[in-house]
Write an enzyme that holds these catalytic residues in place. Structure first.
Site, PDB file in Angstrom:
ATOM      1  CD  GLU A 123       9.123  12.369  12.940  1.00 16.44           C
ATOM      2  OE1 GLU A 123      10.057  11.866  12.272  1.00 16.44           O
ATOM      3  OE2 GLU A 123       8.068  11.760  13.208  1.00 16.44           O
ATOM      4  CD  GLU A 137      12.080   3.997   9.477  1.00 21.56           C
ATOM      5  OE1 GLU A 137      12.027   4.937  10.322  1.00 21.56           O
ATOM      6  OE2 GLU A 137      11.984   4.156   8.257  1.00 21.56           O
ATOM      7  CB  SER A 139       3.698   9.308  12.188  1.00 23.65           C
ATOM      8  OG  SER A 139       2.399   8.740  12.290  1.00 23.65           O
ATOM      9  CB  CYS A 153      12.230   8.764   9.519  1.00 21.31           C
ATOM     10  SG  CYS A 153      13.309   7.630   8.618  1.00 21.31           S
ATOM     11  CE  LYS A 191      -1.710   2.850   2.816  1.00 26.08           C
ATOM     12  NZ  LYS A 191      -1.787   4.053   1.923  1.00 26.08           N
TER      13      LYS A 191
END
Length: 502
Positions: free
Chosen positions: A405, A274, A253, A308, A199
């Site tokens: 973040e 991750e 996220s 990231c 996806k």
């Protein structure tokens, strides 16, 4: 396609191959066939520098996912793919890598148009990284094996282990490195003999759909790789709980990853996550400040900060803090802000209006909380989701711009006097994806590396990635690894075999 996008492509001389791909109706790739969504729904794909419509992509449903998983299951449970010998899988993956290389210009243009990123960076990093990843894992296909054991228990036995592919792998891919991150998840899975359902992010599906054409051209059997475009709340959520998927691998996220992981674990599904990062950077007093400033800026502003493991928190020894800031600001001023197709672009637009608004809200929060703005801080006027590279000084650890973040071109900096205090601040974060150290004293560096709670530590550089080295975080940055031989263990089951001998 909106006229603004067509003019943008014309201005930068986009290849005819890219134009042809964008001009045709986009469909999902399931069981070797090109399909609309089961309910006929689509969603818009927006170009970030013009804010114009590129095309529309099918908005997949749970029924579409069911069909993709069924196709992957048929291939895994006894189809042509499962019967291939390891060297045959290896040859197919090398053929796919060759096709990606032959179409590298088109794929880089698609990434730049779809995500907004620098086309030059896309070619050198995203596409080359995709090629390298498939070639690296292709070589592993013929090198997977178990071991024989001489048991100590009474009796006469032949004991050995087998390494077997885990099954159908569901991959949920982020929008910041669409093709490269997909390669991180697919290449190893295909090398060990798994089948896959992907996806892509709804914001950036185009390069993945073009990749599916190359999968078909390479001769990989239908059903081995399936691409289901759609919303994360629909397709992604269904993947996390689908009983036909044996392993789920997700990059995104931390809040979303927590939900995905919880759903997968409820079914005892294998999972790799991750997730987010807020990576610290330590600049020691003996560092080459000019080189360090350039590397820190590149490490946080590459891909407009939508990375990231970007080094977003810089802790700099107080004796060199002001000089470092001067070097940092001077270099940052040289970074060109431009549309992604501009060959000299370094700071490209953010991926969406929502992302731009999020980044600007953090910049405003930094001002309110008392951080000193030393560069940038503004969104550019006119079309496009552009935000200036932004640098804050004298930041405190309780500020939201330090704790959370941002996923944009924002760097926070803080001076330190004592290395113990710097380490404490560096590790004072829920995240642990990466960290960096700038120093010419390698003995000191080696003593600091074990004390940083991070999955990767870079020294005098940032975000150095190679398919032979594992990538993954500590703490709330996730668990499991992509890349390297370590990834293979997360895609295989170990079977113990006991044979009683006469």
């Amino acid at each position: 396609m909106d006229s603004s996008v067509a003019q943008y492509l014309e201005r930068y001389g986009v290849s005819e191959a890219t134009r042809r791909f964008l001009a045709k109706p986009q469909k999902m790739f399931i069981d070797g066939q090109w399909l609309d969504s089961s309910d006929g729904q689509t969603f818009a794909v927006i170009e970030p520098s013009t804010e114009g419509l590129i095309t529309r992509v099918p908005s997949g449903t749970s029924a579409d996912l069911d069909r993709a998983v069924a196709a992957a299951r048929r291939q895994f449970d006894g189809g042509e793919w499962r019967r291939l010998k390891p060297l045959e899988r290896e040859r197919l993956l090398h053929r796919l890598a060759d096709l990606i290389e032959a179409n590298a210009t088109e794929l880089a243009e698609l990434e730049a148009i779809d995500m907004g990123k620098s086309v030059s960076q896309a070619r050198d990093v995203d596409i080359q990284g995709t090629i390298d990843t498939f070639r690296y894992f292709a070589g592993w296909a013929s090198k997977l094996h178990g071991r024989t054991v001489e048991p100590s228990l009474p009796g006469n036995y032949l004991a050995y282990t087998r390494k077997e592919p885990i099954g159908v792998v569901g991959a949920i891919v982020p929008w910041n490195f669409p093709l490269q991150t997909m390669a991180w998840k697919l290449a190893a899975a295909l090398a060990v003999g798994c089948t896959t359902v992907v996806k892509p992010a709804e914001l950036t599906s185009l390069s993945t759909l073009r990749f599916a054409e190359l999968v078909q051209e390479a001769g990989i059997p239908g059903g081995v790789v399936n691409i289901v475009t759609g919303r994360g709340s629909v397709v992604g959520a269904a993947m996390a709980t689908h009983p036909g998927i044996n392993k789920l691998t997700f990059t995104g996220s931390t809040p979303v990853g927590r939900n995905v992981g919880r759903s997968a674990v409820d079914q005892l599904k294998r999972v790799t996550l991750e997730l987010g990062g807020k990576s610290p950077v330590l600049v020691l007093e003996d560092a080459d400040l000019t080189a360090a400033a350039r590397a820190v800026a590149n490490g946080v502003f590459f891909n407009s900060g939508q990375v990231c493991d970007a080094g977003t928190r810089a802790y700099v020894h107080r004796s060199v803090y002001e000089r470092f800031l001067e070097e940092l600001v001077a270099y940052t001023r040289t970074l060109k802000i431009a549309p992604g197709l501009d060959p000299d672009c370094f700071i490209s637009p953010l991926v969406s209006a929502q992302q731009k608004d999020t980044v600007m809200s953090y910049i405003e929060a930094g001002r309110r909380e008392g951080a000193q703005l030393v560069h940038g801080g503004k969104a550019l006027e006119g079309p496009g989701y552009f935000v200036e590279p932004t640098i804050f000084a004298h930041c405190r650890s309780d500020m939201s711009i330090v704790r959370e973040e941002i996923f944009g071109p924002v760097l926070v900096t803080t001076p330190f006097d004592d290395i113990e205090d710097a380490l404490a601040q560096a590790n004072d974060s829920p995240f642990g994806l990466a960290a960096a150290i700038y120093s010419n004293d390698l003995g000191r560096v080696h003593s600091l590396i074990p004390r940083l709670a991070a999955g990767s530590v870079y020294v005098n550089a940032h975000s150095t990635i190679d398919p032979a080295m594992p990538f993954g975080g500590f703490k709330e940055s996730g668990f499991g690894k992509d890349l390297g031989p370590e990834q293979l263990d997360y895609l295989m089951e170990t079977k113990a075999v006991w044979i009683t001998l006469p």
